[in-house]
Scaffold this active site. Structure first.
Site, mmCIF file in Angstrom:
data_model
loop_
_atom_site.group_PDB
_atom_site.id
_atom_site.type_symbol
_atom_site.label_atom_id
_atom_site.label_comp_id
_atom_site.label_asym_id
_atom_site.label_seq_id
_atom_site.Cartn_x
_atom_site.Cartn_y
_atom_site.Cartn_z
ATOM 1 N N GLU A 76 0.772 -1.363 -0.080
ATOM 2 C CA GLU A 76 0.063 0.131 -0.081
ATOM 3 C C GLU A 76 0.796 1.041 -0.033
ATOM 4 O O GLU A 76 0.470 2.282 -0.587
ATOM 5 C CB GLU A 76 -0.952 0.067 1.039
ATOM 6 N N ASP A 77 1.813 1.162 0.524
ATOM 7 C CA ASP A 77 2.774 2.430 0.720
ATOM 8 C C ASP A 77 3.556 2.906 -0.581
ATOM 9 O O ASP A 77 3.889 4.053 -0.724
ATOM 10 C CB ASP A 77 3.814 2.139 1.693
ATOM 11 N N ARG A 135 13.026 1.796 1.897
ATOM 12 C CA ARG A 135 11.710 1.219 1.269
ATOM 13 C C ARG A 135 11.655 1.726 -0.167
ATOM 14 O O ARG A 135 10.668 1.309 -0.964
ATOM 15 C CB ARG A 135 10.432 1.553 1.881
ATOM 16 N N ARG A 168 6.575 9.998 7.933
ATOM 17 C CA ARG A 168 6.839 9.447 6.295
ATOM 18 C C ARG A 168 6.387 10.278 5.314
ATOM 19 O O ARG A 168 7.098 10.257 4.222
ATOM 20 C CB ARG A 168 5.986 8.110 6.348
ATOM 21 N N HIS A 225 1.115 5.703 10.624
ATOM 22 C CA HIS A 225 0.585 6.431 9.188
ATOM 23 C C HIS A 225 -1.151 7.072 9.642
ATOM 24 O O HIS A 225 -1.753 6.612 10.603
ATOM 25 C CB HIS A 225 0.321 5.189 8.094
ATOM 26 N N CYS A 255 -2.340 -2.255 4.618
ATOM 27 C CA CYS A 255 -0.975 -2.147 4.092
ATOM 28 C C CYS A 255 -0.688 -3.158 2.874
ATOM 29 O O CYS A 255 0.248 -2.962 2.287
ATOM 30 C CB CYS A 255 0.039 -2.168 5.383
#
Ligand code: CIR
Length: 255
Positions: free
Chosen positions: A64-65, A84, A129, A157, A242
């Site tokens: 998802e990120d 990431r 983030r 998040h 996620c």
């Protein structure tokens, strides 16, 4: 609905952690939980498409990120954790078949977990983030959407704090996000702190078995809940949204 997922990597024990203490992760059990999650998505009417595995990227299961997908396009993110950033390459390849592609560029950062879209409104968590520049770029890409930057506190998040559980209903933890921001929705408050992350799929809600008291609140509100075990994956600070990206197939979209 297409659900993009990504296999759980054997390196997951080296994942990023922000608010949790590191605990041993049983990779076999986590993989079983992830498969059960994929099966649940299939039962809810999704076609699960697995993006290529990235065994050496510990957080790659949290697909998802890496992107934000709307009807018009897919925005490939620039994840806030430098470790990431390479995760996006294979996801972009998979999404290129489904949507025109746009990208968040440096110095912007944005994690998909910070983006909650309800119809044409898009809330973006200004979190550890996601930065203001990332939000500005997202707003530019999502022309015609009402993109609102919101502050989150105490969690990773935005979607750790609030998710959609019905057409006009949100599930939220008021400790981590202000209720007032969502005054035009029906709100259900969690009964357990980590319980605000639920995944709405085709009118039903996929929800972690670990939070029975919050589940009861959802059911009392008339919401149909399907539970999955996700406690092993939760040790990597990942929740249910996620682990997938839901995409309407291009041939099923309103013209
Ligand atoms: C991370 O810290 O990036 C991962 N260990 C967990 C990411 C969870 N993703 C999400 O909530 N959208």
């Amino acid at each position: 609905m297409i659900a993009l997922t990504r296999p759980l990597p054997p390196s997951i024990a080296a994942c990023e952690l922000t608010h949790l203490q590191r605990e041993p992760i049983d990779v076999v059990r986590a993989t079983e939980q992830h498969r059960a999650y994929e099966r649940a998505l299939e039962q809810l009417g999704c076609e699960v498409r697995r993006v290529d595995a990235a065994p050496q990227m510990p957080d790659s299961v949290f697909i998802e990120d890496t992107c934000v997908v709307v009807d018009e396009l897919a925005v490939i993110t620039r994840p806030g954790a430098a470790s990431r950033r390479d995760e996006t390459v294979a996801v972009e390849r998979a999404l290129a078949e489904l949507r025109p592609i746009a990208r968040i560029e440096a110095p912007g950062t944005l994690d998909g977990g910070d983006v909650l879209r309800v119809d044409r409104r898009v809330y973006v968590g200004n979190s550890g983030r996601t930065n203001e520049e990332g939000i500005r770029q997202l707003r530019e890409h999502l022309a015609g959407y009402d993109v609102r930057s919101v502050a989150v506190r105490g969690c990773l998040h935005l979607k750790s704090a609030v998710t959609q559980v019905g057409e006009r209903t949100l599930l939220l933890n008021p400790e981590w996000i202000d209720r007032e921001l969502f005054a035009d929705f029906d709100l259900i408050e969690v009964a357990e702190p980590f319980a605000a992350n639920a995944l709405l799929v085709n009118g039903k809600v996929l929800f972690p078995a670990a939070f029975p008291r919050t589940r009861e609140r959802l059911e009392r509100a008339g919401i149909e809940v399907i539970t999955v075990e996700a406690d092993e994956i939760a040790k990597a600070e990942g929740a249910l949204t996620c682990c997938s990206v839901l995409v309407t197939p291009p041939n099923r979209m309103p013209r």
